[in-house]
Design a protein around this motif. Structure first.
Motif, mmCIF file in Angstrom:
data_model
loop_
_atom_site.group_PDB
_atom_site.id
_atom_site.type_symbol
_atom_site.label_atom_id
_atom_site.label_comp_id
_atom_site.label_asym_id
_atom_site.label_seq_id
_atom_site.Cartn_x
_atom_site.Cartn_y
_atom_site.Cartn_z
ATOM 1 N N ASN A 69 27.965 23.340 41.034
ATOM 2 C CA ASN A 69 29.386 23.289 41.399
ATOM 3 C C ASN A 69 30.287 23.584 40.209
ATOM 4 O O ASN A 69 31.303 24.268 40.344
ATOM 5 C CB ASN A 69 29.732 21.938 42.023
ATOM 6 C CG ASN A 69 29.129 21.775 43.402
ATOM 7 O OD1 ASN A 69 28.816 22.758 44.076
ATOM 8 N ND2 ASN A 69 28.950 20.539 43.823
ATOM 9 N N GLU A 70 29.931 23.077 39.030
ATOM 10 C CA GLU A 70 30.708 23.361 37.813
ATOM 11 C C GLU A 70 30.709 24.854 37.522
ATOM 12 O O GLU A 70 31.745 25.429 37.196
ATOM 13 C CB GLU A 70 30.116 22.616 36.612
ATOM 14 C CG GLU A 70 30.419 21.146 36.573
ATOM 15 C CD GLU A 70 29.788 20.477 35.355
ATOM 16 O OE1 GLU A 70 29.550 21.150 34.331
ATOM 17 O OE2 GLU A 70 29.523 19.267 35.441
ATOM 18 N N ILE A 71 29.561 25.477 37.647
ATOM 19 C CA ILE A 71 29.442 26.909 37.387
ATOM 20 C C ILE A 71 30.265 27.697 38.403
ATOM 21 O O ILE A 71 30.984 28.631 38.049
ATOM 22 C CB ILE A 71 27.958 27.357 37.413
ATOM 23 C CG1 ILE A 71 27.214 26.731 36.230
ATOM 24 C CG2 ILE A 71 27.835 28.876 37.408
ATOM 25 C CD1 ILE A 71 25.700 26.831 36.320
ATOM 26 N N THR A 72 30.191 27.302 39.662
ATOM 27 C CA THR A 72 30.945 27.970 40.722
ATOM 28 C C THR A 72 32.445 27.885 40.459
ATOM 29 O O THR A 72 33.169 28.875 40.599
ATOM 30 C CB THR A 72 30.612 27.353 42.097
ATOM 31 O OG1 THR A 72 29.202 27.469 42.309
ATOM 32 C CG2 THR A 72 31.360 28.052 43.219
ATOM 33 N N GLU A 73 32.903 26.711 40.069
ATOM 34 C CA GLU A 73 34.330 26.522 39.775
ATOM 35 C C GLU A 73 34.763 27.379 38.590
ATOM 36 O O GLU A 73 35.840 27.968 38.601
ATOM 37 C CB GLU A 73 34.638 25.044 39.502
ATOM 38 C CG GLU A 73 34.615 24.188 40.753
ATOM 39 C CD GLU A 73 35.625 24.634 41.809
ATOM 40 O OE1 GLU A 73 36.799 24.905 41.462
ATOM 41 O OE2 GLU A 73 35.237 24.731 42.988
ATOM 42 N N ALA A 74 33.943 27.465 37.570
ATOM 43 C CA ALA A 74 34.262 28.281 36.398
ATOM 44 C C ALA A 74 34.370 29.753 36.776
ATOM 45 O O ALA A 74 35.253 30.465 36.295
ATOM 46 C CB ALA A 74 33.213 28.080 35.309
ATOM 47 N N ILE A 75 33.477 30.190 37.658
ATOM 48 C CA ILE A 75 33.517 31.582 38.114
ATOM 49 C C ILE A 75 34.791 31.841 38.906
ATOM 50 O O ILE A 75 35.460 32.858 38.719
ATOM 51 C CB ILE A 75 32.261 31.928 38.951
ATOM 52 C CG1 ILE A 75 31.031 31.933 38.043
ATOM 53 C CG2 ILE A 75 32.423 33.265 39.684
ATOM 54 C CD1 ILE A 75 29.712 32.009 38.776
ATOM 55 N N LYS A 76 35.139 30.893 39.792
ATOM 56 C CA LYS A 76 36.371 31.048 40.581
ATOM 57 C C LYS A 76 37.605 31.123 39.687
ATOM 58 O O LYS A 76 38.495 31.938 39.905
ATOM 59 C CB LYS A 76 36.512 29.878 41.562
ATOM 60 C CG LYS A 76 35.581 29.942 42.744
ATOM 61 C CD LYS A 76 35.817 28.740 43.653
ATOM 62 C CE LYS A 76 34.868 28.716 44.819
ATOM 63 N NZ LYS A 76 35.060 27.527 45.657
ATOM 64 N N LYS A 77 37.661 30.240 38.688
ATOM 65 C CA LYS A 77 38.805 30.230 37.769
ATOM 66 C C LYS A 77 38.897 31.535 36.999
ATOM 67 O O LYS A 77 39.971 32.044 36.770
ATOM 68 C CB LYS A 77 38.713 29.042 36.820
ATOM 69 C CG LYS A 77 39.027 27.737 37.491
ATOM 70 C CD LYS A 77 38.937 26.590 36.513
ATOM 71 C CE LYS A 77 39.206 25.261 37.236
ATOM 72 N NZ LYS A 77 39.058 24.113 36.348
ATOM 73 N N GLY A 78 37.745 32.070 36.603
ATOM 74 C CA GLY A 78 37.707 33.339 35.898
ATOM 75 C C GLY A 78 38.194 34.479 36.770
ATOM 76 O O GLY A 78 38.924 35.357 36.308
ATOM 77 N N ALA A 79 37.832 34.456 38.038
ATOM 78 C CA ALA A 79 38.258 35.494 38.976
ATOM 79 C C ALA A 79 39.748 35.400 39.251
ATOM 80 O O ALA A 79 40.432 36.400 39.390
ATOM 81 C CB ALA A 79 37.466 35.382 40.279
ATOM 82 N N GLU A 80 40.278 34.168 39.317
ATOM 83 C CA GLU A 80 41.709 33.977 39.561
ATOM 84 C C GLU A 80 42.552 34.435 38.368
ATOM 85 O O GLU A 80 43.667 34.901 38.537
ATOM 86 C CB GLU A 80 41.998 32.505 39.854
ATOM 87 C CG GLU A 80 41.454 32.036 41.188
ATOM 88 C CD GLU A 80 41.574 30.528 41.379
ATOM 89 O OE1 GLU A 80 42.083 29.826 40.471
ATOM 90 O OE2 GLU A 80 41.143 30.050 42.426
ATOM 91 N N ALA A 81 42.001 34.320 37.169
ATOM 92 C CA ALA A 81 42.726 34.688 35.968
ATOM 93 C C ALA A 81 42.887 36.207 35.837
ATOM 94 O O ALA A 81 43.765 36.689 35.139
ATOM 95 C CB ALA A 81 42.018 34.128 34.732
ATOM 96 N N GLU A 82 42.015 36.923 36.508
ATOM 97 C CA GLU A 82 42.072 38.391 36.418
ATOM 98 C C GLU A 82 43.183 38.861 37.263
ATOM 99 O O GLU A 82 43.949 39.470 37.454
ATOM 100 C CB GLU A 82 40.754 39.010 36.882
ATOM 101 C CG GLU A 82 39.622 38.695 35.950
ATOM 102 C CD GLU A 82 38.288 39.256 36.451
ATOM 103 O OE1 GLU A 82 38.259 39.972 37.448
ATOM 104 O OE2 GLU A 82 37.282 38.954 35.828
#
Length: 83
Positions: free
Chosen positions: A70-83
């Protein structure tokens, strides 16, 4: 506590070698080292084998693994939102 930290702590607390745990989990020592270092997360069937080896609840180990996923998934989502 992260999943990999829990794996290593359980092994050390019970005075097992990484080779003993790897054999019980039916994985290579190299793979078990990756689990303990946090490079990889084991498959569910491996988590079950490890839990059985220690006589622990599968749910306890699985919960730790899922928290990390879940931590990894959230980090990926945050990275995608930042783009």
């Amino acid at each position: 506590m992260k999943f990999n930290e829990k794996l290593k702590l359980m092994r050390e607390k019970n005075s097992y070698t990484i080779k003993q745990v790897a054999k019980a989990a039916r994985v290579r020592v190299k793979t078990m080292k990756k689990y303990e270092s946090g490079i990889e997360i084991p498959k569910l069937k491996t988590i079950i084998k490890i839990a059985e080896f220690y006589g622990f609840s599968t749910a306890e180990l699985f919960q730790a693994a899922m928290a990390e996923v879940n931590e990894i998934t959230e980090a990926i989502k945050k990275g995608a939102e930042a783009e």
